[in-house]
Design an enzyme around this catalytic site. Structure first.
Site, PDB file in Angstrom:
ATOM      1  N   ASN A 198     -19.735  18.875 -52.165  1.00  0.00           N
ATOM      2  CA  ASN A 198     -20.701  18.879 -51.050  1.00  0.00           C
ATOM      3  C   ASN A 198     -20.244  19.713 -49.859  1.00  0.00           C
ATOM      4  O   ASN A 198     -21.046  20.433 -49.265  1.00  0.00           O
ATOM      5  CB  ASN A 198     -21.056  17.448 -50.637  1.00  0.00           C
ATOM      6  CG  ASN A 198     -19.877  16.674 -50.138  1.00  0.00           C
ATOM      7  OD1 ASN A 198     -18.776  16.771 -50.680  1.00  0.00           O
ATOM      8  ND2 ASN A 198     -20.065  15.909 -49.090  1.00  0.00           N
ATOM      9  N   GLU A 209     -11.007   9.219 -50.551  1.00  0.00           N
ATOM     10  CA  GLU A 209     -12.160   9.264 -49.637  1.00  0.00           C
ATOM     11  C   GLU A 209     -13.394   9.239 -50.531  1.00  0.00           C
ATOM     12  O   GLU A 209     -13.688  10.217 -51.224  1.00  0.00           O
ATOM     13  CB  GLU A 209     -12.096  10.526 -48.776  1.00  0.00           C
ATOM     14  CG  GLU A 209     -10.897  10.495 -47.832  1.00  0.00           C
ATOM     15  CD  GLU A 209     -10.815  11.682 -46.878  1.00  0.00           C
ATOM     16  OE1 GLU A 209     -11.449  12.719 -47.130  1.00  0.00           O
ATOM     17  OE2 GLU A 209     -10.102  11.558 -45.874  1.00  0.00           O
ATOM     18  N   CYS A 247     -20.923  12.642 -47.178  1.00  0.00           N
ATOM     19  CA  CYS A 247     -20.573  11.240 -47.415  1.00  0.00           C
ATOM     20  C   CYS A 247     -20.885  10.382 -46.201  1.00  0.00           C
ATOM     21  O   CYS A 247     -21.068   9.176 -46.309  1.00  0.00           O
ATOM     22  CB  CYS A 247     -19.101  11.129 -47.763  1.00  0.00           C
ATOM     23  SG  CYS A 247     -18.048  11.812 -46.469  1.00  0.00           S
ATOM     24  N   GLU A 299      -6.867   9.523 -43.858  1.00  0.00           N
ATOM     25  CA  GLU A 299      -6.338  10.860 -43.650  1.00  0.00           C
ATOM     26  C   GLU A 299      -6.640  11.242 -42.207  1.00  0.00           C
ATOM     27  O   GLU A 299      -7.233  10.483 -41.467  1.00  0.00           O
ATOM     28  CB  GLU A 299      -6.923  11.824 -44.688  1.00  0.00           C
ATOM     29  CG  GLU A 299      -6.479  11.432 -46.091  1.00  0.00           C
ATOM     30  CD  GLU A 299      -6.881  12.399 -47.202  1.00  0.00           C
ATOM     31  OE1 GLU A 299      -7.316  13.521 -46.907  1.00  0.00           O
ATOM     32  OE2 GLU A 299      -6.757  12.005 -48.369  1.00  0.00           O
TER      33      GLU A 299
END
Ligand code: NAD
Ligand code: 6OD
Length: 496
Positions: free
Chosen positions: A166, A265, A299, A477
């Site tokens: 993405n 993630e 996301c 992160e």
């Protein structure tokens, strides 16, 4: 020659994209097609790394851990990372064209977000690694002379970086930059849908003089292909993965045997909470952005929009008007959003549009695919869609769709809004729109997510923790958190 419709030529036209292993470009007879989501044309073919090529890449990365790379000081390593950032900027047009060819995203987005963030990721982690200090504890001992404990940061080893399609370049560099800054070596696998910008990255990393084997690139699919071989490889010490939650589970199983460190993630089903006291126009523009950016394929996108009842009808009417006004088109057209990544993904999103109807939702706009009457009809375009009236336990409200779609629902109290937002198996991000500062803090703290934006969305400071809870991920992160994941701290205790 550049045409007006394609001002930046795709850098790999009719080429076979290679893997990069131990500083060598490797092309084999095992290939797959890289297809444009704008018109279904084959852009290039891509070398698919099989298990033996993955093994060569991991072995090269292992050797490189003991080579000249290991002898570089942190300032020397960081200087190389800064040169990567500069080279990305020098080859900016190529990166932009590679990214938009693979994804169909707009030229405006790729040139203002995806590619600049790639360069920024390298600079940010060069700065952070240079600025990092270490712990030191003096302790008392029975003889009165004491001891000094200090920690040093060592690389973890060979790191597998697995990225989705993405935001391909942004997300690949988000992990590669800190992994290299901490002295690791990397075997990276971009998504099979988006191999091009990672191939350019491999070129750039070589160009600036990073030693062979430090960064290796393997192309291919996930299950029964490159990804599976990489995550199951016994010599990979850590996996930094961004992608679907279900893929995260599969990777965890593969990684279990050799107890690898994991940073995940994963997916989201993010809520936007719009209170009646919000700045209406700012909340409207921000929510439209958070639902439809990148054709809903971020996301962090809001797929559930809860609006306080006094402004619900007005807000939903205005959001629907904005959705209807969005211009769909190819990267070089006057368009607000491009296509989805692929026909396969479009089928999935269309499946949810159909399900929304079955689940007795009212489709306020969209719900289908556009007809252009030209080559774009062979692409993966889909209409931006808003649904209302679904039950809170409907699958469309519970499952991540990852398209330009949201469900809108009213709420009456702050407590109800918080409960609705948190009633999900995911926990990545939330957006809270209110001008009441006390409420903003109160609500934000109650969100069961890793990231909350108040009166904005996707505003990023790269030093901040980034990640999710529940099905949305493991670990954080960003800033010091990335440095911690990509390093092994070792304590040295010196008896004085
Ligand atoms: P995906 O999980 O299908 O694929 C991601 C990557 O994993 C690809 O490179 C793929 O080839 C690889 N892969 C797939 N199966 C594998 C396996 N068994 N072993 C090893 N590798 C495997 O995800 P996607 O469809 O590319 O991306 C969309 C998803 O990513 C959405 O769920 C989205 O929410 C999530 N995402 C999360 C974040 C975040 O920061 N939390 C960011 C971007 C995307
Ligand atoms: O901005 C970032 O650092 C980041 N990891 C964004 C993720 C976006 C998800 O699609």
């Amino acid at each position: 020659m550049r045409t007006p419709s394609e001002p930046y030529p795709y850098p790999f036209t009719a080429q076979q994209l290679p893997c990069l292993v131990d500083g060598e470009l490797v092309r084999t007879g095992r290939t797959f097609a890289n297809v444009s989501p704008v018109n279904g044309a084959v852009l290039s073919t891509v070398t698919e790394a099989d298990a033996s090529l993955v093994d060569r890449a991991v072995e090269a990365a292992r050797r490189a851990l003991r080579g000249p790379w290991a002898r570089l000081s942190t300032p020397e390593r960081c200087a190389l990372l800064r040169r990567v950032a500069e080279r990305i900027e020098q080859r900016f047009d190529e990166f932009v064209s590679a990214e938009i060819a693979d994804t169909g995203k707009t030229l405006a987005q790729a040139s203002s977000l995806d590619i600049p963030r790639g360069a920024a990721n390298f600079r940010a982690y060069a700065d952070l690694a240079l600025a990092r200090g270490s712990e030191c504890f003096e302790m008392g001992t029975a003889d009165g002379r004491g001891a000094l404990n200090y920690s040093v940061h060592k690389p973890v080893g060979v790191v597998a970086v697995i990225a989705p399609w993405n935001l391909p370049f942004l997300l690949m560099t988000w992990k590669v930059a800190p992994a290299l800054a901490c002295g690791n070596t990397v075997v990276a696998k971009p998504s099979e849908e988006t191999p091009s910008s990672a191939t350019l990255l491999a070129q750039v990393i070589e160009e600036v003089g990073v030693p062979p084997g430090v960064f290796n690139l393997v192309h291919g699919f996930g299950p029964r292909s490159t990804g599976e071989a990489l995550v199951g490889h016994p010599q990979v010490a850590a996996i930094a993965f961004t992608g679907e939650s279900a893929t995260g589970s599969a990777i965890m199983r593969s990684a279990a045997d050799s107890v690898k460190a994991l940073s995940f993630e994963l997916g989201g089903k993010n809520a936007a909470l719009v209170f009646a006291d919000a700045d209406f126009e700012a909340a409207l523009a921000g929510t439209a952005r958070s639902v439809f950016s990148n054709c809903g394929q971020v996301c962090l996108c809001s797929e559930r929009v809860y609006v306080e009842r006094p402004i619900f009808e007005r807000f939903v009417g205005a959001l629907t008007a904005r959705a209807r006004a969005l211009r769909l088109g190819g990267p070089y057209e006057e368009a607000d959003i491009g296509p989805l990544i692929s026909r396969a993904h479009r089928d999935k999103v269309l499946g949810y549009y159909a399900l929304a109807r079955e689940e007795r939702g009212e489709i306020l706009c969209g719900g289908g695919i556009p007809a252009f009457g030209d080559e774009r009809d062979r692409g993966a375009f889909i209409e931006p869609t808003i649904v209302r009236g679904l039950a809170e336990d409907a699958r469309c409200v519970k499952e991540e769709i990852f398209g330009p779609v949201c469900h809108v629902a009213p709420f009456d109290t702050e407590e109800e809004a918080v409960a609705l937002a948190n009633d999900t198996r995911y926990g990545l991000a939330a957006a809270v729109w209110t001008q009441n500062l006390q409420r903003a803090h109160r609500v934000a703290r109650q969100m069961e997510v890793g990231i909350v934006w108040v009166n904005d969305w996707f505003l990023r400071d790269l030093r901040t923790p980034f990640g999710g809870v529940k099905l949305s991920g493991i670990g954080r992160e960003g800033g010091a958190h990335s440095l911690a994941f990509f390093s092994e701290p070792m304590n040295i205790c010196v008896k004085l």
